[in-house]
Design an enzyme around this catalytic site. Structure first.
Site, PDB file in Angstrom:
ATOM      1  N   HIS A 120      11.747  -4.797  35.410  1.00 19.53           N
ATOM      2  CA  HIS A 120      12.884  -4.407  34.576  1.00 19.53           C
ATOM      3  C   HIS A 120      13.807  -3.402  35.239  1.00 19.53           C
ATOM      4  O   HIS A 120      14.576  -2.725  34.563  1.00 19.53           O
ATOM      5  CB  HIS A 120      12.393  -3.856  33.229  1.00 19.53           C
ATOM      6  CG  HIS A 120      12.266  -4.922  32.189  1.00 19.53           C
ATOM      7  ND1 HIS A 120      12.906  -4.875  30.983  1.00 19.53           N
ATOM      8  CD2 HIS A 120      11.582  -6.081  32.202  1.00 19.53           C
ATOM      9  CE1 HIS A 120      12.620  -5.951  30.281  1.00 19.53           C
ATOM     10  NE2 HIS A 120      11.814  -6.698  30.992  1.00 19.53           N
ATOM     11  N   ASP A 152      11.084   1.539  23.900  1.00 16.36           N
ATOM     12  CA  ASP A 152      11.403   0.555  22.855  1.00 16.36           C
ATOM     13  C   ASP A 152      10.716  -0.782  23.113  1.00 16.36           C
ATOM     14  O   ASP A 152      10.299  -1.463  22.180  1.00 16.36           O
ATOM     15  CB  ASP A 152      12.911   0.330  22.792  1.00 16.36           C
ATOM     16  CG  ASP A 152      13.630   1.492  22.157  1.00 16.36           C
ATOM     17  OD1 ASP A 152      12.987   2.253  21.415  1.00 16.36           O
ATOM     18  OD2 ASP A 152      14.838   1.660  22.410  1.00 16.36           O
ATOM     19  N   GLU A 160      16.826   6.940  16.606  1.00 20.34           N
ATOM     20  CA  GLU A 160      17.506   6.383  17.768  1.00 20.34           C
ATOM     21  C   GLU A 160      18.799   5.704  17.332  1.00 20.34           C
ATOM     22  O   GLU A 160      18.894   5.185  16.217  1.00 20.34           O
ATOM     23  CB  GLU A 160      16.606   5.387  18.493  1.00 20.34           C
ATOM     24  CG  GLU A 160      17.192   4.855  19.780  1.00 20.34           C
ATOM     25  CD  GLU A 160      16.175   4.080  20.593  1.00 20.34           C
ATOM     26  OE1 GLU A 160      15.429   4.718  21.352  1.00 20.34           O
ATOM     27  OE2 GLU A 160      16.126   2.861  20.449  1.00 20.34           O
TER      28      GLU A 160
END
Length: 366
Positions: A115, A177, A288
């Site tokens: 990622h 997340d 958030e």
């Protein structure tokens, strides 16, 4: 309560994955046009890699996938991909590249779930260590001196860590997340999510690490042992070593979670409310924010996971062509605490300036 460094820390951050280990080796230039052919290292480099005595394997042919990442901005195909089965495999690989030194064209990078955004887990013509192959010695919950920890390999996914700790009613205090990332990958960056205002990022919740240094040495480090290495590796973007094992602080897991989303069109109100919530003594457990740009039927799509507080008004809300700011919050609680939790949520929500018709809530087991 953890005090954030930046006022808008809790705006949605995309966290990079495992990054390049370059404490001893110079970075290679990235290729930005289509996927190039693998760099041809000298035959002697290949011979050394083929002779590498490891429990895992070294791949020379199927290496193109290791030349790209989630960002798709850079492509740098390696000469080889190492699939380690043990910490010793990682150490032997790094030690080989270190000992070859300037006589070799090889560089080395550790790759988690891929990622990265800027090619940090790539090694043009070098060696990529596929950390997802390193799952040994498994996930283990440890209790010491009244505290609980979980030990996991650097290549283990956070979703597997969570599932294992929940069996004992425990969970890590701070998350990212997206849970399908490796432990070593997020700890090499920061690991920021909606709990960071309370507990700090993931790197602030680590008790101990096992690290392979740029010389191929295996070291244990913590606040009290090899502290410079410990603080250098955590959030160090792979420049000081490869995390092969981590001991993470745990806390009791709640039985239930109230999950809430609301929308804003006014950015100033959106950020002001976030700052107010993270500064409150008694507030949500997760806070958030993120941006939604020109999305159609946003609220209709939310119905698969949330219930609108006012279904009639929510059905009239139009998101197409708008820039919206979403505030996402959760409140943890246990069975029997629902009434008091609802009162606390109502108290906090009354202070916010969101669009009234966009309140969506869900109650889920954790």
């Amino acid at each position: 309560m953890f005090t954030p460094i930046f006022p808008f820390l809790l705006l949605h951050l995309t966290i990079l994955m495992m990054v390049s280990l370059s404490s001893c080796f110079a970075d290679q230039p990235h290729q930005e046009a289509g996927l190039p052919l693998p760099f041809l290292s000298p035959a002697s480099d290949h011979a050394h890699l083929r002779d590498l005595d490891i429990d895992g394997s070294v791949e020379f042919d199927d290496v193109r996938a290791a030349g790209t990442d989630f960002g798709h901005l850079h492509t740098s195909v390696p000469s080889a991909v190492v699939h380690p089965k043990s910490v010793a495999d990682v150490a032997k690989t790094v030690r080989l590249v270190f000992e070859l030194g300037q006589s070799s064209n090889l560089t080395i990078a550790a790759r988690g779930h891929g990622h990265s955004l800027q090619g940090q887990a790539q090694a043009s013509g070098g060696v990529v260590v596929n950390m997802e192959s390193l799952k040994s010695p498994g996930i283990r919950v440890v209790r010491e001196g009244g505290s609980a920890f979980v030990e996991a390999a650097g290549g283990e996914l956070w979703i597997n860590v969570l599932n294992e700790t929940l069996k004992q009613g425990l969970a890590p205090r701070s998350w990212t997340d997206y849970l399908y990332l490796t432990v070593g990958g997020t700890l090499s960056n920061a690991g920021v999510s909606g709990q960071a205002f309370r507990h700090g990022p993931q790197i602030s919740n680590v008790h101990q690490l096992e690290v392979v240094t740029g010389r191929g040495e295996v070291k244990i480090c913590s606040e009290k042992e090899n502290a410079d290495l410990f603080h250098g590796v955590l959030g160090g973007l792979g420049q000081f070593g490869i995390i092969t094992r981590a001991r993470i602080i745990l806390e009791p897991a709640p039985q239930l979670v109230k999950w809430i989303r609301v929308l804003y069109t006014d950015f100033a109100a959106f950020t002001r409310d976030q700052e107010m919530l993270i500064s409150e003594e008694n507030t949500f457990d997760y806070i958030e924010g993120f941006v939604i740009i020109n999305r159609t039927s946003v609220l209709s799509n939310w119905r698969s996971s949330f219930n609108p507080k006012d279904p009639a008004q929510a059905s009239l809300f139009e998101s197409h062509g708008k820039t919206l700011f979403c505030l996402e919050m959760t409140k943890n609680f246990n069975h029997g605490d629902l009434d008091s939790v609802n009162q606390e949520i109502d108290r906090l929500m009354a202070k916010l300036s969101f669009i009234p018709s966009t309140v969506f809530m869900s109650e889920v087991p954790k």
